[in-house]
Scaffold this active site. Structure first.
Site, short mmCIF file in Angstrom:
data_model
loop_
_atom_site.label_atom_id
_atom_site.label_comp_id
_atom_site.label_asym_id
_atom_site.label_seq_id
_atom_site.Cartn_x
_atom_site.Cartn_y
_atom_site.Cartn_z
N PRO A 22 13.63 -9.68 0.63
CA PRO A 22 14.50 -9.28 1.81
C PRO A 22 13.48 -10.33 2.87
CG PRO A 22 13.71 -7.47 2.34
CD PRO A 22 13.45 -7.89 0.59
N MET A 23 14.11 -11.82 3.54
CA MET A 23 14.10 -12.51 3.59
C MET A 23 14.15 -12.47 5.39
SD MET A 23 11.40 -15.09 1.54
CE MET A 23 12.20 -15.42 0.01
N ALA A 24 14.27 -12.39 6.53
CA ALA A 24 15.03 -13.29 7.57
C ALA A 24 14.89 -14.29 7.37
CB ALA A 24 14.08 -12.06 8.32
N GLN A 76 18.79 -4.71 3.00
CA GLN A 76 17.52 -4.30 4.01
C GLN A 76 17.86 -3.76 5.62
OE1 GLN A 76 14.08 -5.82 4.79
NE2 GLN A 76 13.20 -4.81 4.20
N CYS A 107 7.51 -4.68 8.24
CA CYS A 107 7.44 -5.86 9.60
C CYS A 107 6.52 -5.98 10.51
CB CYS A 107 8.44 -5.67 10.19
SG CYS A 107 8.90 -7.54 11.59
N ASN A 210 4.44 -6.43 -4.79
CA ASN A 210 4.60 -7.71 -4.13
C ASN A 210 4.03 -8.52 -3.66
OD1 ASN A 210 5.97 -8.25 -1.27
ND2 ASN A 210 6.40 -9.30 -2.23
N ASP A 212 2.18 -12.54 -3.53
CA ASP A 212 1.26 -14.14 -4.09
C ASP A 212 2.14 -14.09 -5.73
OD1 ASP A 212 0.82 -14.10 -1.61
OD2 ASP A 212 -1.95 -13.14 -2.61
N GLY A 234 8.82 -13.26 -3.04
CA GLY A 234 9.48 -13.74 -1.92
C GLY A 234 9.31 -15.02 -1.26
C1 LIG Z 1 10.68 -15.92 6.22
C2 LIG Z 1 10.04 -14.39 6.27
C3 LIG Z 1 10.78 -13.39 6.43
C4 LIG Z 1 10.77 -11.82 6.29
N1 LIG Z 1 10.98 -11.40 6.26
C5 LIG Z 1 10.88 -10.30 6.28
C6 LIG Z 1 12.54 -8.79 6.04
O1 LIG Z 1 13.05 -9.29 6.76
N2 LIG Z 1 12.13 -7.80 5.66
C7 LIG Z 1 10.73 -7.33 5.02
O2 LIG Z 1 10.94 -6.31 4.14
N3 LIG Z 1 9.71 -8.73 4.28
C8 LIG Z 1 9.94 -9.46 4.78
N4 LIG Z 1 9.43 -11.30 4.45
C9 LIG Z 1 8.12 -10.59 3.67
C10 LIG Z 1 8.11 -10.64 2.11
O3 LIG Z 1 9.31 -9.62 1.90
C11 LIG Z 1 7.29 -10.46 1.40
O4 LIG Z 1 6.84 -9.30 1.96
C12 LIG Z 1 6.21 -11.73 1.62
O5 LIG Z 1 7.06 -12.23 1.94
C13 LIG Z 1 5.22 -11.05 0.31
O6 LIG Z 1 5.45 -11.98 -0.21
P1 LIG Z 1 5.53 -12.98 -1.33
O7 LIG Z 1 3.66 -13.05 -1.41
O8 LIG Z 1 6.02 -12.74 -2.61
O9 LIG Z 1 6.26 -14.08 -0.36
C14 LIG Z 1 9.57 -12.04 5.08
C15 LIG Z 1 8.76 -13.05 4.90
C16 LIG Z 1 8.74 -14.44 4.81
C17 LIG Z 1 8.20 -15.66 5.23
#
Ligand SMILES: Cc1cc2nc3c(=O)[nH]c(=O)nc-3n(C[C@H](O)[C@H](O)[C@H](O)COP(=O)(O)O)c2cc1C
Length: 378
Positions: A22-24, A76, A107, A210, A212, A234
């Protein structure tokens, strides 16, 4: 070890063990559809707040949009109050046909941790347990699995993930996803996959790893090194929805590294913009699209003026005209492979917490004020 070929979360079965994080502001209906067009996976909606949903806040309801082709609706929820979380869960199941609910306890945004929410909350084990139990109880009559997503802890001296895993298991959660960073780290440094291994060994429920994963090969490596049941991806897919094609292939034993030339990237950009416009109308859709431009073009030679114009695009017609000026034959910039993209930043000196937060670890009597319109997520 043999790789998992699917992911089972209670009643939900996903054809490949891959979850879109989930990414806001990113994982809206258009983006989820775009990624799903590439390959199987569980595509989670951006975070919505329990209170916003219960109070029928307009901004919250506007985020609860699903694509017609989205058969497994996954959302989420953010929440700090067990009663609101329970009610919101009930609404998602009963009124929105949601098939999977994930709870956000990761968060790192100061505005959120200051109130004891997000990544700060698991420190209060009693409160965390109550929230999880309310959500699971509300979802059970609908046979909807509840998962939680969290970080390692507040900082290295205040780790919470092992207790959180145990509580998730005791509450009846279908899985726990761990981002291998602390709140204090935000997005800096490198994700700690050893912590993911430790959680896998600590609990009996599936663990989703989760942090990298930049290429499909990283996902395979994470599964092999940690023993997770699936991966959550993500930032690696920002401007690269085809990563889900590579991931699906990798978990079915093939090695595919999609390297689209600039013409193919432009086609993907057009598709993304078109889906955003379908879901949000052309004006808002184009505005939303702007933030993706630099991710799509990362490493390509497109000049500053072209990038600036694309980042100001206001209609699909003007987008088409600009994309037509890109050199379609330009090959994919392979030097970008395996490198971080999206947010990185620096660690936080100190995590902002409510007064006296670290003094006890129960918190079941805490009444935390939750805002209806929190949209920061991550
Ligand atoms: C722009 C953005 C928004 C995010 N929003 C959320 C969110 O709403 N809820 C959440 O649990 N994690 C959120 N994350 C974190 C990601 O879900 C993830 O845990 C984090 O980026 C690490 O994973 P990655 O290395 O694959 O990016 C967000 C990350 C980014 C970059």
């Amino acid at each position: 070890m043999s790789l998992p070929t699917s992911l089972t979360l209670g009643s939900v079965r996903v054809d490949t063990p891959v979850v879109l994080a989930p990414m806001a502001g990113i994982t809206n209906a258009a983006y989820r559809r775009l990624c799903a067009e590439q390959g199987a996976g569980l595509y989670v909606c951006e975070m919505i707040t329990s209170r916003g949903l219960v109070e029928r806040d307009e901004t919250t309801l506007n985020m609860l949009v699903f694509d017609d082709l989205e058969t497994v609706r996954s959302v989420q929820l953010y929440g700090t109050d067990p009663v609101y979380v329970g009610k919101a869960t009930e609404i998602l199941c009963a009124e929105y046909g949601v098939a999977h609910i994930d709870l956000n306890f990761g968060c790192p945004v100061p505005k959120v941790t200051r109130k004891g929410g997000g990544g700060a909350l698991p420190w209060k084990r009693g409160l965390l347990g109550d929230i999880l139990e309310h959500a699971v109880a509300a979802a059970a009559p609908y046979d909807v699995p509840v998962t939680m997503k969290t970080r390692k802890g507040i900082d290295e001296d205040h780790l919470t993930y092992l207790d959180a895993g145990r509580l998730a298991q005791e509450a009846g959660c279908a899985a726990i996803a761990l981002h291998g960073r602390t709140v204090a780290q935000a997005y800096s440094g490198v994700a700690d996959w050893d912590a993911i291994t430790a959680l896998v060994q600590h609990v009996d429920i599936p663990v989703l790893g989760n942090g990298d994963i930049w290429e499909a090969s990283d996902a395979v490596r994470m599964v092999e090194e940690t023993g997770v049941a699936g991966v959550v991806v993500g930032r690696g897919c920002l401007g690269r929805p085809w990563l889900f094609r590579d991931l699906a292939a990798a978990f079915s034993g093939e090695t595919v590294a999609t390297l689209p030339n600039l013409g193919e990237v432009a086609t993907m950009m057009r598709r993304h913009a078109e889906l955003l416009c379908q879901h949000m109308g052309e004006e808002r859709g184009c505005k939303e699209f702007r933030k993706h431009v630099s991710w799509y073009l990362k490493g390509f030679a497109a000049g500053g003026e072209m990038r600036r114009s694309l980042a100001l695009v206001s209609s699909l017609t003007s987008l088409d005209a600009l994309l037509a000026d890109l050199d379609p034959a330009e090959p994919f910039p392979v030097q970008e492979l395996g490198s971080p993209r999206g947010r990185q930043g620096s660690p936080r000196g100190r995590v902002v917490l409510p007064e006296g937060w670290l003094e006890d670890t129960d918190g079941s009597e805490c009444h935390l004020m939750e805002e209806a319109t929190e949209v920061t997520g991550g």
